[in-house]
Design an enzyme around this catalytic site. Structure first.
Site, short mmCIF file in Angstrom:
data_model
loop_
_atom_site.label_atom_id
_atom_site.label_comp_id
_atom_site.label_asym_id
_atom_site.label_seq_id
_atom_site.Cartn_x
_atom_site.Cartn_y
_atom_site.Cartn_z
N ASP A 199 44.76 44.88 40.31
CA ASP A 199 43.70 44.00 39.81
C ASP A 199 42.94 44.66 38.67
O ASP A 199 42.71 44.05 37.62
CB ASP A 199 42.70 43.67 40.93
CG ASP A 199 43.26 42.70 41.95
OD1 ASP A 199 44.50 42.56 42.00
OD2 ASP A 199 42.48 42.10 42.70
N GLY A 240 40.65 38.16 40.71
CA GLY A 240 40.24 39.50 40.25
C GLY A 240 38.79 39.61 39.86
O GLY A 240 38.44 40.41 38.99
N SER A 241 37.90 38.83 40.52
CA SER A 241 36.49 38.86 40.10
C SER A 241 35.86 40.24 40.32
O SER A 241 35.10 40.70 39.47
CB SER A 241 35.67 37.79 40.85
OG SER A 241 35.72 38.04 42.24
N SER A 242 36.20 40.91 41.42
CA SER A 242 35.55 42.21 41.65
C SER A 242 36.10 43.26 40.69
O SER A 242 35.36 44.13 40.21
CB SER A 242 35.70 42.66 43.10
OG SER A 242 37.05 42.79 43.45
N ALA A 243 37.39 43.20 40.37
CA ALA A 243 37.96 44.16 39.41
C ALA A 243 37.37 43.93 38.02
O ALA A 243 37.05 44.88 37.30
CB ALA A 243 39.48 44.03 39.37
N ALA A 244 37.22 42.66 37.63
CA ALA A 244 36.65 42.36 36.31
C ALA A 244 35.21 42.89 36.24
O ALA A 244 34.79 43.44 35.21
CB ALA A 244 36.70 40.85 36.03
N GLY A 275 36.28 35.74 45.32
CA GLY A 275 37.11 35.69 46.53
C GLY A 275 38.24 34.67 46.44
O GLY A 275 38.69 34.15 47.45
N GLY A 309 41.15 35.26 44.50
CA GLY A 309 42.39 35.87 44.01
C GLY A 309 42.47 35.98 42.50
O GLY A 309 43.54 36.25 41.96
N PRO A 365 35.77 32.55 39.82
CA PRO A 365 35.33 32.26 41.18
C PRO A 365 35.49 33.51 42.06
O PRO A 365 36.45 34.27 41.87
CB PRO A 365 36.28 31.15 41.63
CG PRO A 365 37.47 31.22 40.73
CD PRO A 365 36.99 31.83 39.44
C1 MEV Z 1 45.07 41.31 45.57
O1 MEV Z 1 44.76 40.65 44.35
C2 MEV Z 1 46.51 41.80 45.54
C3 MEV Z 1 46.99 42.50 46.79
O2 MEV Z 1 48.35 42.87 46.54
C4 MEV Z 1 46.16 43.72 47.10
C5 MEV Z 1 46.31 44.84 46.07
O3 MEV Z 1 47.37 44.90 45.40
O4 MEV Z 1 45.38 45.65 45.99
C6 MEV Z 1 46.98 41.57 48.00
#
Ligand code: MEV
Length: 296
Positions: free
Chosen positions: A136, A91-95, A87, A89, A85
């Site tokens: 991420d 890690g969709s953009s990092a993946a 946005g 949390g 999903p």
């Molecule tokens: C985001 O998944 C995690 C944060 O700690 C930001 C980051 O580490 O880049 C909020």
């Protein structure tokens, strides 16, 4: 001209067990790769860069296009399919960034080291997150369970043994804006620095007891209270944490930047926790930490 070049790459999502936000300021965090992720296939085409979904329909989210264009020039069609999903949390953009780096290397016949993947993906990640710690994309690149610390010399990534408890993930249905949340925490410093320091200590304690779901659960609850205190939680996330504990989880917290996204609930035995949550009209799914991936 020979046949068009093609490439493919994939990467997993992540959940932060503890330490988010404090990790941006040099404290440790523990994160785990999860068994869901993003796949990218790309092929050479005539004309402009095209970004499409698994069925070939154009994806016109400007942030997505910008991220792809950071790595991939004109003359390619990039097909993206994701089980993560956006946005929330996970890690969709990092993946996406890591999968793109791998697909591009594959198309060019290059072999990348884990560090090479990490470095190139970080450039994309900055477009999304402004001041990311790097956690991420480090987890998207290697999977497994890691302690991550940002240092002046670069990231310090320590693999940890994979525990055999599970996380029940509850989606708040709200989207958090990571860049804005990270900037907001930065603006509240140095007043909140003692809270960030305590988050770092919680992570160190959690690492010592990683295999004990009761001890880690208690620490997750403390971590959540600290995230509330630094201003990144929401009433919905707090309600989900309370519900998870009432339904038998040993502990729970928001995971990721906050402002929405997901809550993770720790348990040695997810089935009864899921059933009790379902009886309250809450639907979670189970994530188990994925083993580390051997980089080509
Ligand atoms: C985001 O998944 C995690 C944060 O700690 C930001 C980051 O580490 O880049 C909020």
């Amino acid at each position: 001209m020979g046949s068009p070049l093609t490439g493919r790459g994939s990467a997993g999502g992540k959940l932060i067990l503890c330490g988010e936000h404090a990790v941006v300021y040099g404290h440790p965090a523990i994160a785990l790769g999860v068994d869901r992720g993003t796949r990218v296939t790309m092929r050479e085409v005539d004309g402009a860069l095209r970004v499409v979904d698994a069925d070939g329909h154009a994806l016109d989210d400007p942030r997505l296009r910008e991220a792809v264009a950071t790595l991939i020039p004109e003359g390619w069609e990039v097909r993206v399919s994701s089980e993560l999903p956006i946005g929330r949390g996970m890690g969709s953009s990092a993946a996406l960034a890591v999968a793109l780096v791998r697909a591009e290397a594959d198309a060019r016949g290059l072999t990348l080291t884990a560090e090479g993947v990490h470095e190139r993906a970080f450039a994309v990640e900055r477009k999304f997150h402004g001041n990311p710690s790097g956690i991420d994309h480090a987890v998207a690149a290697r999977g497994g369970v890691v302690r991550y610390r940002r240092t002046l010399e670069g990231p310090e990534i320590t693999p940890l043994p994979v525990p055999d408890w599970a996380l029940v993930v509850l989606d708040s249905g709200e989207e958090g804006n990571t860049a804005a949340l990270v900037a907001g925490v930065g603006a509240r410093r140095p007043g909140i620095d003692p809270l960030l320091d305590r988050i770092g200590e919680v992570v160190t304690e959690a690492e010592k007891h990683l295999h004990d779901p009761v001890a880690v659960g208690r620490l997750l609850l403390e971590n959540h209270a600290l995230l509330v205190a630094i201003g990144v939680s929401t009433p919905r996330l707090n309600d989900l944490v309370a519900a998870a504990v009432q339904c038998g989880a040993t502990g729970a917290k928001l995971a990721g930047a906050g402002g929405g996204g997901v809550v993770i609930a720790l348990t040695a035995d997810p089935a009864p926790v899921l059933a009790a949550l379902r009886a309250r009209g809450l639907h979670g799914f189970v994530c188990r930490p994925s083993p580390a991936r051997a980089e080509a």
